[in-house]
Write a protein that holds these residues in place. Structure first.
Motif: not given
Lengths: 549, 662, 269
Positions: A446-448, A470-473, A475-477, A505-510
């Motif tokens: 959850m940090i970040g 979720c913006i798919g960045c 960070t959590c992963a 680029k494909p859209i990712f989701k965590a």
């Protein structure tokens, strides 16, 4: 669709520049030196995007004891009450089971689940827009008879300018007390990212937060400990005044841990060393610490301590009880597993306020040292792999598991046809901790998170991801030390990968295990295992010295 | 990959999706699958690693990190990926394969059931309704019509099937088309028990199950099947079977009053009869070669005659005695005409008469001269007159009857009179009868008996000469003089009576008269009965041995048990002496079961006429008699060894004839 | 080694059997048809057994823990065999149709018992390999190992200029690395693969110099790893493929039973 950027989903959608202006005029905000803030995160930006103004009517419950929250509150006007003791009854708190799917609603997944992996209906993103970080409901629970509550419960008053919830938000621990509005109140809710910025860049706020902590939450925290639960207000205050705050390890311990795992070496910060003389009891406020003893040419882990545990009490107590004995050195060492918040209660305070009134500690960690090394190999491994963090680790007994994948299929059937864990992972003996979210006590994932899409379920304390925000960045992963969050490229109903029209680029989701939030009957994986091989385990249950002092 | 320490990283290990049916075809070649994977319809996910993106007029690679990230070569100028590979043929997952196999199996089963459901009527045809071979007998009978012989719904439409499943009992009806019983087919034991309450109907299939194979004995029953209904429950014959009835196996007295006790212990031991006594005890009289339910007694001639035959001929039947008359009832002229000269007169006429009679006879037989004949007739008539025919007795002389007897009951029966002592009542009928016998022989007697018994048997062998002889004598009020060469048996007459002496055992005339008395009827008086059934006198002596029994309780009608009957057969009970005798050795051990009861008053039972009041010569046979051998671990003891379920089990004629045709 | 949760089912199963056996006996005593009692019980059992498959598809709703279902499935399966014998009164029926039904029933039972036994026995063997690999990934893992082995072979040839290792790979090792081998030995717990690797697999080692031996030992090490993966493949494959028999046979038996039930009702009752 465009890729969301930081602050593109502000905490409060209704925050206006005017609101920020008027906030900045408040004396406690005005005291912040805006110049200390970096250009990319100006104070006004923090206020604009990481805070929101919420209003409560008399009797409304603001935070509940035991809830997980990731925001702090600043009282702008009105007055609130924090319930000290006894706890409010659950029904007054308005606690109820989160809305679960009904049986037939759940059953409908049998035919509504997609045969195409990771299908998303993009119209949902558009229609919802980019909402605020947390998925908080606007409904409130309020106390019908505030005077009666005040009559029957010991409460402390929170007035204009009080900051609360910062410990829970920063330490990622459950709320320690229930707070409700005594009269109509306006609060500034600061999500923990904002709080982090404020504490990071403003010395005044840092001091203030610490001070507030000492003043407001510390006593309640101390009172929760067996040691201090019998103290009267005066003694408690005396103890609280002398307690020291210490932190060990880096805030982003997971990065260090991953590096350490790759390199195979790494030093844990030592909090207390075996053989040294203790000057006070160490209480763990947040994080995990390893209790170890020298064994051969290495350190043997005896146990680990989590939030609420304390260290060194046995030695100090026996030294106080038998002043003639010179040997009062620590029998064990304490080292930080990642980020640890410590409260150091000095020895004189204990001798004055605590020791005369307490029962002798019954067991010590030294008792464990008598067992063969092989017996706590599991403990050593769990600590080494940081599985101690887990509250709901998926542990598979490989001697029972027939590798049928029923658990994976069950998972897919409750998640739109997509599994949310991978049936592999680190093994010890016949135990495999599969790559499924462990719903950590200290959820570094959850940090970040820039939008707060990953958050704790208010009801269950499970860590869940709001797919919409979720913006798919990733960070959590990337933060997850256990690789339990997986990024997936989303697809439309036809099975085509959805791409950003600007970059291709494909859209990712965590994605990760949500412990079947909202599904009736609890985690489907456990239910689906025909051989009872799969269990969701709180690792403290494996800890033989959970109650050891 | 297993060699990679970071293999659990989310970007290296995507979700495995065991819930999807298709997998990359490269897996089948034991190599790495491509990054894209097949579509959910099972098509190859694509031949290119990526779909390049037109970025400001330049194609740039968009290969995913999972497939190796951005490639060095970059897209071709026309915007196609430079990493092309031949398409694979995605393969079904093991589960998908299993699903298809399951579907196929289900389809195959349904298809096979349908294909063979109604095929073939013959028992030998392969059919999905075939439940197994019938037992031997049924197999043949059903050869023509097949299943439908018994199962009516066979071959019918679904409606028929539906109806059939709601109509129980049709199978029993089918059985009845061949099988018949003396009682109702679906009643327990084919009997209508009076004492039982509401009887549950039985179905044949409750006990007889078919389709167990050619060799299956479908009539073989277990004890538990019997105890299903019987209220008295017991474990086996040797354990708990109810006791046999009192006096078992005797249910009534014997037909022949043969006192086994006295014969065996007294008479056969008597030195006087030692040469006549049977040598082999029981089996001298009981014919073990014919042993079945009973061991029949050998005929009288072999069993009894040696001692008892001589007694038979001593028992005479008096049919008629000339009674006393107060005055002569006869018309002497008519008597004279009918009887001809008396013996004295004939003697006096001497040779003349005989000569004349001879001449007349010659003339009648062959003579053709009517003149001579007429002369002869005239001569004869003169002679007759001379001899005194038609002469009335001296009317002045007082009539004194030659007889002082009364009429015996046989005679009153014959004459239809009420008693034989009223002279006025009997004079005329006696005269008429005597005159009738003189004129018509026994025709007159037959006429008198008409309608009352078998007159021909009753008067068998009674010669007209005898009748005429005695008639003429008695009509002449003289005693009859029997010819000196008197016969040893049969009809004969002495001075004043007509008698019958039995010729042998089972003499039909004697039997007929005794039967007549026993049956009773019109004109059979008590006196007649007493006379004919008397054990001490006359032919009634037969009843010394042949018991006289009431035909039914409280009935006047009696019957004489002429034949050895043994004990009557009971329905549902099957006992045979045969196997027992074969096993134990003939005769040797009759008494191991049949033990003489020397205390029993056997003879008393025969002094009255109710056959059910009796005391047997033998102790009754108890269960223990049988269970010494028929018990667990020894000789068989199942219910059906002795009991027979059905009542009059037989085939219907129709069945046997229709099947004989083919 | 009965798992605790199976115990109540065993008790329940025994009780059911006793009850049905007793009741069918009572019915038989009353000249009823005990086959109806046992037959319908058996049919219901078969349906319940079949429902286990349905349960696996209904993971999204709380319809009881699968482990309870399995415990039930196992006990009910054994009960069904007992019930079958009670029903037929014999090991082998007489009618052709019944014979087909019985044959399939026995096959289902045998495959079921076989499946149960291997599911209890093989996981231990897999755990003892020390590695864990997902069945679907085994081809990829083998492909990876093969690629590595071939790369090592090429490198060895390039570095040393000698093709001894390459020749050995083409002639012998390729056979081993191409696909899973020694399946049966792995299932029964033998070490045929290790034996092969030490024997024919290592035959070329005596003709190698030290540099080549370095490469060759790496290849053999990969061979040992592959042996473990092979073991996983053999065991996991068997643990999945027995169902290829069990499930289709089960549906066949259930369908045949339905027809049997229909016929009995129409023809015999």
């Amino acid at each position: 669709m465009a890729r969301p950027q930081r602050w593109s989903t502000p905490f409060g959608e209704e925050m206006t520049d005017g609101d920020v202006e008027s906030l900045l005029k408040r004396p406690d905000i005005a005291a912040i030196e805006a110049d200390n803030f970096p250009k990319h995160t100006p104070l006004s930006g923090v206020l604009r995007n990481d805070t929101r103004i919420v209003r409560y009517r008399s009797g409304d419950i603001v935070v509940r004891e035991g809830d997980y929250g990731n925001s702090a509150f600043l009282v702008m006007n009105g007055s609130l009450r924090v319930v000290l003791a006894p706890e409010l009854p659950q029904n007054l708190l308005g606690r109820q089971v989160a809305r679960e799917k009904g049986f037939f609603e759940a059953l409908a997944q049998l035919w509504t689940n997609s045969r195409v992996p990771e299908v998303r209906d993009i119209s949902r993103y558009e229609s919802q827009g980019l909402r605020g970080g947390v998925d908080s409901a606007n409904a409130r629970v309020f106390l019908q008879d505030v005077p009666a509550v005040l009559d029957e419960h010991r409460t402390a008053k929170l007035e204009d300018g009080a900051l609360f919830g910062e410990l829970a938000a920063l330490g990622r621990v459950p709320r320690t007390a229930t707070i409700f509005a005594e009269e109509d109140a306006t609060l500034l809710e600061i999500r923990w990212q904002g709080l982090r910025e404020l504490r990071k860049y403003d010395e005044g706020w840092r001091r203030m937060i610490d001070q507030r902590y000492r003043e407001n939450a510390l006593k309640a925290h101390l009172q929760e400990s067996v040691m201090f639960s019998r103290l009267d207000e005066e003694s408690l205050q005396a103890v609280a005044d002398k307690v020291l705050f210490e932190t060990y390890g880096s805030f982003d311990w997971n990065v260090a841990f991953q590096r350490q795992r790759q390199s195979g070496s790494g030093k844990e910060p030592i909090i207390a060393r075996q053989g040294e003389y203790p000057d006070g009891v160490l209480m763990i406020r947040a994080g995990f610490a390893r209790v170890s003893v020298k064994h051969g040419n290495g350190e043997r882990t005896l146990t680990y301590l989590g939030a609420g545990n304390s260290f060194g009490l046995g030695e100090l107590y026996s030294a106080w009880k038998n002043p003639d004995i010179q040997e009062m050195a620590l029998h064990t060492s304490l080292s930080a597993l990642g980020y640890v918040d410590i409260l150091r209660v000095p020895a004189p305070v204990l001798e004055e306020h605590v020791f005369p009134f307490m029962e002798p500690p019954t067991s010590t960690t030294m008792d464990i040292a008598g067992t063969p090394v092989a017996d706590d190999a599991l403990m050593e491994w769990a600590v080494e792999e940081r599985f101690v963090n887990a509250t709901r680790a998926m542990v598979i007994d490989l001697e029972r598991c027939v590798r049928c994948d029923d658990c994976v299929r069950a998972c897919a059937s409750t998640h739109g046809g997509n599994p949310r864990f991978r049936r592999h992972g680190r093994t010890f003996d016949n135990m495999m901790v599969a790559n499924a979210c462990m719903h950590c006590a200290d959820p570094v994932c959850m940090i970040g998170c820039p939008t707060g899409a990953i958050h704790r379920s208010v009801e269950h304390g499970t860590v869940i991801i709001n797919d919409i925000t979720c913006i798919g960045c990733a960070t959590c992963a990337n933060s997850c030390p256990y690789s339990n969050i997986a990024m997936v490229a989303i697809r439309n109903q036809d099975g085509e990968t959805i791409t950003d029209p600007d970059s291709g680029k494909p859209i990712f989701k965590a994605t990760k295990c949500d412990f079947c939030e909202g599904q009736p009957g609890g985690p489907a994986c456990v239910r689906a295992c025909p051989h009872d091989a799969l269990k969701r385990v709180h690792f403290q249950e494996l800890n033989p010295s959970e109650t050891a002092q | 990959m297993i060699t990679d320490p970071d293999r659990f990283k989310q970007d290296k290990s995507p979700y495995e999706r065991p819930n999807f049916p298709y997998r990359c075809g490269r897996i089948g070649l034991w190599s790495k699958p491509c990054g894209r994977g097949p579509s959910s319809e099972g098509a190859c996910g694509g031949v290119a690693d990526c779909r390049p993106f037109l970025d400001n007029g330049r194609w740039s690679c968009r290969r995913s990190s999972r497939s190796g990230g951005v490639c060095e070569e970059g897209p071709k100028p026309d915007g196609t990926c430079s990493h092309q590979h031949p398409p694979c043929k995605p393969m079904l997952s093991l589960r998908g394969y299993r699903g298809r196999l399951t579907f196929l199996a289900a389809a195959l089963v349904i298809a096979l059931i349908s294909a063979f459901a109604f095929y073939g009527g013959g028992a030998s045809a392969i059919s999905s309704v075939d439940p197994g071979q019938l037992s031997g007998g049924h197999e043949n009978f059903t050869a023509k019509k097949g299943c439908a012989t018994c199962h009516t719904p066979h071959g019918s439409d679904p409606v028929g099937w539906f109806k059939a499943s709601w109509s129980p009992g049709s199978l029993s009806q089918a059985c009845e088309s061949c099988h018949a019983f003396s009682g109702p087919a679906t009643a327990p034991h084919n009997e209508q028990f009076k004492s039982a309450g509401a009887q549950k109907a039985t179905e044949c299939t409750m006990c007889h199950t078919e389709h167990k194979g050619m060799g299956e004995k479908i009539t073989q029953m277990s004890d538990s099947q019997c105890s299903a209904c019987h209220e008295k429950q017991f474990k086996s014959f040797s354990q708990g079977h109810p006791n046999f009835s009192k006096d078992y196996p005797s249910r009534r007295r014997t037909a022949i009053a043969f006192d086994h006790t006295s014969h065996l212990t007294k008479h056969f031991e008597n030195k006087r009869f030692v040469d006549k006594a049977p040598k082999d005890r029981c089996i001298s009289c009981h014919n073990v070669t014919k042993a079945s339910r009973n061991v029949p007694v050998r005929p009288f001639e072999e069993s009894c005659a040696r001692c008892h035959e001589s007694q038979i001929s001593k028992r005479e039947l008096v049919l008629f005695t000339l009674p006393e008359f107060e005055e002569n009832p006869f018309d002497m002229e008519a008597v004279g005409e009918a009887c001809g000269p008396t013996a004295e007169a004939r003697e006096a006429a001497g040779d003349q008469f005989a000569d004349l009679t001879e001449k007349l006879a010659n003339l009648a037989s062959g003579g053709a001269n009517p003149v001579a004949a007429a002369a002869l007739q005239a001569e004869l008539a003169a002679l007759k007159g001379q001899l005194g025919f038609g002469e009335l007795p001296d009317s002045g002389e007082e009539y004194e009857s030659v007889s002082t007897e009364t009429l015996p009951p046989t005679a009153t029966f014959l004459l239809g009179l009420e008693d034989g002592e009223d002279v006025e009542a009997y004079s005329e009928p006696v005269r008429d009868l005597i005159m009738g016998t003189i004129e018509n022989g026994h025709e007159a007697l037959l006429a008198a008996l008409k309608g009352r018994g078998d007159a021909n048997t009753l008067l068998n062998d009674l010669s007209p000469e005898l009748l005429r002889g005695i008639g003429c004598a008695w009509a002449g009020n003289v005693e009859y003089e029997a010819p000196t060469d008197a016969v040893s048996g049969g009809w004969f007459a002495d001075a004043l009576s007509l008698r019958y002496r039995p010729l042998r055992h089972a003499d039909p005339v004697a039997k007929a008269w005794i039967n007549l008395a026993a049956v009773g009827g019109e004109g059979v008086t008590d006196e007649l009965r007493d006379m004919l059934l008397s054990r001490s006198e006359g032919p009634g002596a037969c009843t010394k041995c042949h018991s006289v029994s009431q035909v039914a309780a409280k009935s006047e009608k009696l019957s004489i048990e002429w034949a050895f009957g043994g004990q009557s057969k009971q329905r549902h009970l099957n006992y045979s002496h045969g196997p027992h005798l074969n096993l134990l050795g003939p005769g040797a051990s009759c008494q191991s079961c049949h033990k003489l009861n020397q205390k029993a008053d056997y003879a008393a039972a025969f002094k009255q006429q109710d056959p059910l009041k009796f005391e047997s010569n033998f102790n009754s046979i108890e269960n223990e008699t049988c269970t010494t051998c028929h018990a667990k671990g020894q000789v068989r003891q199942e219910c059906t060894l002795c009991h027979e379920y059905h009542n009059g089990n037989k085939f219907k004629r129709r069945m046997t004839t229709t099947n004989a045709k083919h | 080694m009965i798992r605790p949760m199976t115990l109540p089912f065993i008790v329940l199963g025994l009780a059911t059997f006793a009850l049905v056996a007793w009741y069918s006996r009572v019915v038989g005593m009353q000249l009823g048809n005990p086959a109806i009692v046992t037959g319908y019980t058996l049919f219901v059992l078969m349906i319940l057994l079949g429902l286990f498959n349905m349960r696996k598809r209904l993971s999204m709703v709380p319809v009881g823990r699968s482990s309870l279902w399995l415990a039930f499935h196992v006990v009910a399966g054994v009960l069904a065999i007992a019930m079958f014998w009670l029903h037929t009164g014999a090991l082998w029926p007489t009618g052709l149709y019944e014979q087909v039904l019985a044959a399939l029933f026995y096959l289902v039972s045998i495959t079921g018992i076989f499946g149960y036994l291997i599911l209890r026995a093989l996981p231990r063997r897999l755990t003892q390999t020390g590695i864990e690999v997902i069945y679907e990934r085994i081809p990829a893992e083998l492909g990876e190992i093969r690629d590595k082995v071939e790369a090592l072979t090429l490198e060895c040839t390039e570095k040393t200029g000698s093709d001894t290792v390459a020749q050995h790979y083409i002639g012998t090792l390729n056979w081993f690395f191409r696909r899973p081998r020694f399946g049966f030995s792995h299932i029964v717990g033998g070490d045929a693969a290790g034996h092969w690797l030490r024997g024919p697999g290592s035959a070329a080692r005596r003709y190698l110099n030290d540099v080549e031996k370095g490469y060759f030992d790496q290849i053999l090490e990969l061979g040992t790893l592959k042996t473990q993966i092979d073991r996983h493949y053999a065991c996991q494959d068997l643990m999945k493929k027995w169902l290829l028999l069990h499930v289709p046979l089960s549906i066949s038996v259930i369908l045949l039973s339905v027809w049997h039930l229909l016929l009995v009702n129409v023809y015999a009752l």
